[in-house]
Motif scaffolding. Structure first.
Motif, PDB file in Angstrom:
ATOM      1  N   PHE A   1     -25.995 -46.282   7.517  1.00  0.00           N
ATOM      2  CA  PHE A   1     -26.271 -44.518   7.111  1.00  0.00           C
ATOM      3  C   PHE A   1     -25.092 -43.873   7.870  1.00  0.00           C
ATOM      4  O   PHE A   1     -24.555 -42.666   7.397  1.00  0.00           O
ATOM      5  CB  PHE A   1     -27.525 -43.804   7.239  1.00  0.00           C
ATOM      6  CG  PHE A   1     -28.582 -44.045   5.938  1.00  0.00           C
ATOM      7  CD1 PHE A   1     -28.544 -45.117   5.541  1.00  0.00           C
ATOM      8  CD2 PHE A   1     -29.332 -42.973   5.844  1.00  0.00           C
ATOM      9  CE1 PHE A   1     -29.290 -45.322   4.251  1.00  0.00           C
ATOM     10  CE2 PHE A   1     -30.158 -43.294   4.763  1.00  0.00           C
ATOM     11  CZ  PHE A   1     -30.231 -44.446   4.324  1.00  0.00           C
ATOM     12  N   GLN A   2     -24.870 -44.231   9.014  1.00  0.00           N
ATOM     13  CA  GLN A   2     -24.087 -43.292   9.842  1.00  0.00           C
ATOM     14  C   GLN A   2     -22.509 -43.623   9.621  1.00  0.00           C
ATOM     15  O   GLN A   2     -21.918 -44.766  10.221  1.00  0.00           O
ATOM     16  CB  GLN A   2     -24.286 -43.290  11.394  1.00  0.00           C
ATOM     17  CG  GLN A   2     -23.490 -42.269  12.132  1.00  0.00           C
ATOM     18  CD  GLN A   2     -23.953 -41.845  13.710  1.00  0.00           C
ATOM     19  OE1 GLN A   2     -25.145 -41.558  13.568  1.00  0.00           O
ATOM     20  NE2 GLN A   2     -23.094 -41.781  14.510  1.00  0.00           N
ATOM     21  N   PRO A   3     -21.711 -42.506   8.801  1.00  0.00           N
ATOM     22  CA  PRO A   3     -20.353 -43.118   8.835  1.00  0.00           C
ATOM     23  C   PRO A   3     -19.581 -42.922  10.002  1.00  0.00           C
ATOM     24  O   PRO A   3     -19.873 -42.256  11.054  1.00  0.00           O
ATOM     25  CB  PRO A   3     -19.622 -42.048   7.841  1.00  0.00           C
ATOM     26  CG  PRO A   3     -20.598 -40.779   7.895  1.00  0.00           C
ATOM     27  CD  PRO A   3     -21.993 -41.368   8.391  1.00  0.00           C
ATOM     28  N   SER A   4     -18.176 -43.367  10.153  1.00  0.00           N
ATOM     29  CA  SER A   4     -17.324 -43.137  11.324  1.00  0.00           C
ATOM     30  C   SER A   4     -16.526 -41.759  10.797  1.00  0.00           C
ATOM     31  O   SER A   4     -16.684 -41.609   9.576  1.00  0.00           O
ATOM     32  CB  SER A   4     -16.176 -44.432  11.436  1.00  0.00           C
ATOM     33  OG  SER A   4     -15.631 -44.443  10.209  1.00  0.00           O
ATOM     34  N   THR A   5     -15.669 -41.381  11.768  1.00  0.00           N
ATOM     35  CA  THR A   5     -14.848 -40.003  11.234  1.00  0.00           C
ATOM     36  C   THR A   5     -13.487 -40.414  11.365  1.00  0.00           C
ATOM     37  O   THR A   5     -13.138 -41.185  12.324  1.00  0.00           O
ATOM     38  CB  THR A   5     -15.606 -38.680  12.051  1.00  0.00           C
ATOM     39  OG1 THR A   5     -15.344 -39.194  13.480  1.00  0.00           O
ATOM     40  CG2 THR A   5     -16.754 -38.339  11.700  1.00  0.00           C
ATOM     41  N   GLY A   6     -12.593 -39.746  10.598  1.00  0.00           N
ATOM     42  CA  GLY A   6     -11.234 -39.921  11.020  1.00  0.00           C
ATOM     43  C   GLY A   6     -10.456 -39.041  10.115  1.00  0.00           C
ATOM     44  O   GLY A   6     -10.911 -38.519   8.887  1.00  0.00           O
ATOM     45  N   THR A   7      -9.309 -39.053  10.330  1.00  0.00           N
ATOM     46  CA  THR A   7      -7.955 -38.417   9.453  1.00  0.00           C
ATOM     47  C   THR A   7      -7.164 -39.487   9.064  1.00  0.00           C
ATOM     48  O   THR A   7      -6.211 -39.811   9.272  1.00  0.00           O
ATOM     49  CB  THR A   7      -7.526 -37.406  10.120  1.00  0.00           C
ATOM     50  OG1 THR A   7      -8.232 -36.582  10.848  1.00  0.00           O
ATOM     51  CG2 THR A   7      -6.440 -36.624   9.203  1.00  0.00           C
ATOM     52  N   LYS A   8      -7.742 -40.422   8.005  1.00  0.00           N
ATOM     53  CA  LYS A   8      -6.999 -41.815   7.653  1.00  0.00           C
ATOM     54  C   LYS A   8      -6.508 -41.387   6.388  1.00  0.00           C
ATOM     55  O   LYS A   8      -7.149 -41.194   5.274  1.00  0.00           O
ATOM     56  CB  LYS A   8      -8.150 -42.824   7.729  1.00  0.00           C
ATOM     57  CG  LYS A   8      -8.762 -43.285   9.032  1.00  0.00           C
ATOM     58  CD  LYS A   8      -9.547 -44.243   8.989  1.00  0.00           C
ATOM     59  CE  LYS A   8     -10.268 -44.557  10.182  1.00  0.00           C
ATOM     60  NZ  LYS A   8      -9.521 -45.216  11.412  1.00  0.00           N
ATOM     61  N   LEU A   9      -5.307 -42.070   6.297  1.00  0.00           N
ATOM     62  CA  LEU A   9      -4.577 -41.859   4.651  1.00  0.00           C
ATOM     63  C   LEU A   9      -4.267 -43.352   4.362  1.00  0.00           C
ATOM     64  O   LEU A   9      -4.345 -44.218   5.148  1.00  0.00           O
ATOM     65  CB  LEU A   9      -3.271 -41.007   5.102  1.00  0.00           C
ATOM     66  CG  LEU A   9      -3.363 -39.491   4.795  1.00  0.00           C
ATOM     67  CD1 LEU A   9      -4.127 -38.902   5.827  1.00  0.00           C
ATOM     68  CD2 LEU A   9      -1.848 -38.826   5.254  1.00  0.00           C
ATOM     69  N   TYR A  10      -4.205 -43.349   3.013  1.00  0.00           N
ATOM     70  CA  TYR A  10      -3.864 -44.636   2.341  1.00  0.00           C
ATOM     71  C   TYR A  10      -2.443 -44.485   1.970  1.00  0.00           C
ATOM     72  O   TYR A  10      -2.271 -43.695   0.937  1.00  0.00           O
ATOM     73  CB  TYR A  10      -4.636 -45.048   1.357  1.00  0.00           C
ATOM     74  CG  TYR A  10      -4.402 -46.415   0.911  1.00  0.00           C
ATOM     75  CD1 TYR A  10      -5.361 -47.507   1.508  1.00  0.00           C
ATOM     76  CD2 TYR A  10      -3.401 -46.764  -0.157  1.00  0.00           C
ATOM     77  CE1 TYR A  10      -5.112 -48.904   1.278  1.00  0.00           C
ATOM     78  CE2 TYR A  10      -3.297 -48.140  -0.490  1.00  0.00           C
ATOM     79  CZ  TYR A  10      -4.010 -49.134   0.454  1.00  0.00           C
ATOM     80  OH  TYR A  10      -3.867 -50.395  -0.152  1.00  0.00           O
TER      81      TYR A  10
END
Ligand SMILES: *[C@@H]1O[C@H](CO)[C@@H](O)[C@H](O)[C@H]1NC(C)=O
Ligand SMILES: *[C@@H]1O[C@H](CO)[C@@H](O)[C@H](O)[C@H]1NC(C)=O
Ligand SMILES: *[C@@H]1O[C@H](CO)[C@@H](O)[C@H](O)[C@H]1NC(C)=O
Ligand SMILES: *[C@@H]1O[C@H](CO)[C@@H](O)[C@H](O)[C@H]1NC(C)=O
Ligand SMILES: *[C@@H]1O[C@H](CO)[C@@H](O)[C@H](O)[C@H]1NC(C)=O
Ligand SMILES: *[C@@H]1O[C@H](CO)[C@@H](O)[C@H](O)[C@H]1NC(C)=O
Ligand SMILES: *[C@@H]1O[C@H](CO)[C@@H](O)[C@H](O)[C@H]1NC(C)=O
Ligand SMILES: *[C@@H]1O[C@H](CO)[C@@H](O)[C@H](O)[C@H]1NC(C)=O
Ligand SMILES: [Cu+2]
Length: 570
Positions: free
Chosen positions: A439-448
């Motif tokens: 249930f617990q997501p990671s966090t980030g400022t990730k682009l593709y």
């Protein structure tokens, strides 16, 4: 005599042909507008509150342009909040600096500041809209953007007698900024709204609202083109008009092969153009909208907003109450599925068939366990957690000191990474009973990152984490073909055969079915940083977003120009 007549008809035809060709080649007009963002007293549901508006208008001004026209909108911020404006659905070819999401393509326009958005409408016709893209300001900062065919060109359907924007909205008695701030503080779901609105009025069924109910007049025999926009913050909506059939002719500023229906469902952010013919007994008929609530056991605003379709020849004065349309049950997913499967392009279209980037993104909610240093009051989500949301298990964080597009163009490191996963990091039964450990997501400022011109397919797979729900996924800077949708886990072996590569609809927002999936395709022909997110503001607040970084191609015409000199700085 007869020959002469034929001759002149031929001549006239030739003249019209030449002149329309010339007209379509000439570039359109430039329209200039000023949007002053300001606090304005607004009375709704018996109370007057200051709300942020554009030019004191609610809903904001309707922009009416033609395909090929350019817009220059100077936004002057006289409010006490940061603001930006997004031109929802405008392709923004090589004008990414004008797209608007805060900290994605620009820093916010701070109180006292201003910024001029400059862009051109290219090859789009129908209904779009504009709205604030900063915190929850779009609750009251929004308006219609109508794009008509070029001069000399016409609609691909008989010209309607009338055209009326029908903008569906959502109203809180409380300041919407306070509502989202409270939710962010507590980690709980934000308070639901107190009303839905049609053109900013709740209508007859709410307290203190009858006399302001919107009236849409019509003469017997006339046809009205209703441009329906779902501008509600957090709710997909059903829409119907009593005793009248609706003919869908467009959506998200593209034409749709006409089909008739008694009810529409619009995911938040979507638009639908419908023809309605006054072919019923002269009388007064309600048009009404209320929630499509796909998530079960979750509080939602279950009220109904109305306006009145009024035949001019109907008896005024002590006229009987308008007739109420039938609206589906709040959880009527079958109606939504049948409606959404009716959408086709009017003719065969060029869907990319070779795919360079085959992506699979899960979309759904999550729960963050509470850090030990957090007080109980900040952990008011289910079982003492904080609510979250993610795509491919990454809960999206915006930068705070520069926009992603500026960081990209200036090569500033440390603002984002380009490791957004193309497939989910963990594969599981997405629509089953998901283990709590996931249930617990990671966090980030990730682009593709996408190479210019790459042909992209994205499978958007809903998850049942906490509760399955219909998510309206919106992509900035692009339209995409929706080539398939279905329920359960997407299965390439079984589901690829269902792809419509002939006449799928072209849209900018797809309502991904609750407990299901949708497949979209587009060609990455517009360089820049483009946000893809759930258009339920509560979900974007929790991180249900990611961004594509589309690289420049070869030469000026495939590259993003330098930013305008008045681009706000952080
Ligand atoms: C949200 O609702 C609760 C319960 O009705 C109320 O106490 C609280 O003040 C509301 N929050 C806002 C920001 O209006
Ligand atoms: C509207 O439709 C209902 C149900 O079909 C019918 O009973 C009613 O007479 C109609 N009203 C008018 C004004 O045509
Ligand atoms: C709306 O929800 C409230 C409780 O939240 C309930 O009392 C009411 O009956 C519901 N109304 C409708 C029309 O479903
Ligand atoms: C929809 O809601 C009704 C009434 O609350 C309930 O009886 C029914 O089982 C629900 N249907 C679905 C598909 O969830
Ligand atoms: C909260 O805890 C209860 C009892 O353990 C459980 O049944 C429920 O599923 C939990 N809720 C969530 C959202 O995890
Ligand atoms: C869901 O899975 C958990 C263990 O992962 C189990 O305890 C629970 O009973 C399951 N619930 C249902 C409805 O199958
Ligand atoms: C998401 O990532 C977190 C942290 O790595 C992990 O605990 C969780 O199980 C992952 N969930 C899913 C659905 O991938
Ligand atoms: C307003 O924008 C500035 C950057 O220009 C940022 O530093 C500040 O945190 C923002 N304020 C709010 C309340 O988000
Ligand atoms: Cu969502």
């Amino acid at each position: 005599m007869e020959t002469l007549k034929n001759f002149s008809i031929m001549f006239l035809g030739l003249f019209l042909l030449i002149s329309s060709t010339l007209l379509s080649l000439t570039s359109g007009e430039i329209q200039r507008h000023q949007f002053v963002i300001q606090a304005t007293p607004v009375k709704r549901l018996c109370n007057t509150h200051n709300r942020i508006t554009v030019n004191g208008m609610f809903p904001g001004p309707t922009l009416e342009v033609r395909n090929g026209d350019s817009l220059e909108v100077k936004v002057v911020n006289k409010a006490r909040y940061n603001v930006t404006i997004h031109w929802h659905g405008v392709r923004q070819m090589r004008t990414g600096w004008a797209d608007g999401p805060e900290f994605v393509t620009q820093c916010p326009i701070r109180p006292g500041g201003s910024y001029t958005y400059r862009f051109t409408i290219q090859g789009q016709e129908g209904t779009l809209w504009w709205h604030a893209h900063s915190s929850w300001l779009r609750a009251t900062v929004y308006g219609a953007l109508i794009i008509r065919p070029r001069l000399g060109e016409s609609y691909p359907f008989p010209k309607p007698n009338l055209e009326t924007p029908i903008v569906l909205g959502e109203w809180w008695d409380a300041n919407p900024i306070d509502v989202v701030r409270e939710a962010t503080r507590t980690g709980a779901a934000p308070n639901v709204s107190d009303a839905y609105t049609i053109n900013a009025q709740p209508g007859d069924l709410y307290k203190c609202s009858s006399k302001d109910t919107r009236i849409i007049p019509i003469d017997a025999g006339e046809t009205n083109l209703l441009r329906v926009i779902n501008a509600a913050l957090n709710q997909p909506l059903f829409f119907a008009v009593a005793n009248h059939t609706l003919t869908v002719v467009g959506a998200d500023a593209t034409y749709i092969k006409p089909f008739t229906t008694s009810v529409l469902m619009l995911g938040a952010g979507q638009t639908t153009d419908v023809l309605i013919k006054a072919d019923q007994r002269p009388a007064r008929y309600y048009m009404a909208a209320r929630a499509y609530q796909s998530a079960q056991n979750v509080p939602f605003d279950n009220t109904t907003t109305t306006a009145i379709l009024e035949y001019k020849s109907s008896k005024k004065g002590n006229a009987p109450k308008p007739i109420m349309p039938f609206l589906p049950a709040y959880n009527d997913t079958n109606t939504v599925t049948a409606f959404s499967r009716s959408f086709r392009s009017p003719r065969k279209v060029q869907v990319p068939t070779e795919i360079d980037e085959s992506l699979f993104f899960t979309v759904g909610l999550g729960l963050n366990n509470c850090p030990p240093n957090f007080r109980r009051s900040r952990c008011q989500g289910p079982n003492g957690t904080r609510l979250a949301a993610s795509m491919n298990n990454v809960s999206f964080m915006l930068p705070r000191s520069i926009s992603l597009l500026q960081a990209h163009q200036q090569g500033i490191p440390g603002v984002f990474t380009t490791d957004f996963p193309g497939t989910p990091p963990v594969k599981f039964d997405y629509t089953g009973n998901v283990s709590r450990t996931l249930f617990q997501p990671s966090t980030g400022t990730k682009l593709y990152k996408l190479k210019f011109g790459s042909r992209v397919q994205v499978v958007l797979q809903g998850t049942s984490i906490i509760a399955p729900e219909n998510h309206p996924i919106h992509l900035h800077g692009y339209d995409f073909y929706i080539i398939a949708e279905g329920f359960g886990n997407f299965n390439p072996k079984r589901d690829t055969s269902k792809f419509n590569l002939v006449d799928p609809p072209l849209r900018n927002t797809v309502a991904v079915p609750a407990n299901g999936w949708a497949v979209i395709r587009f060609v990455a022909d517009n360089p820049g940083v483009w946000l893809m997110h759930c258009h339920l503001d509560v979900h974007i607040t929790w991180g249900l977003a990611m961004a594509f970084l589309v690289e420049n191609g070869v030469g000026e015409l495939q590259s993003l120009p330098a930013p305008p000199s008045d681009l706000p700085l952080c």
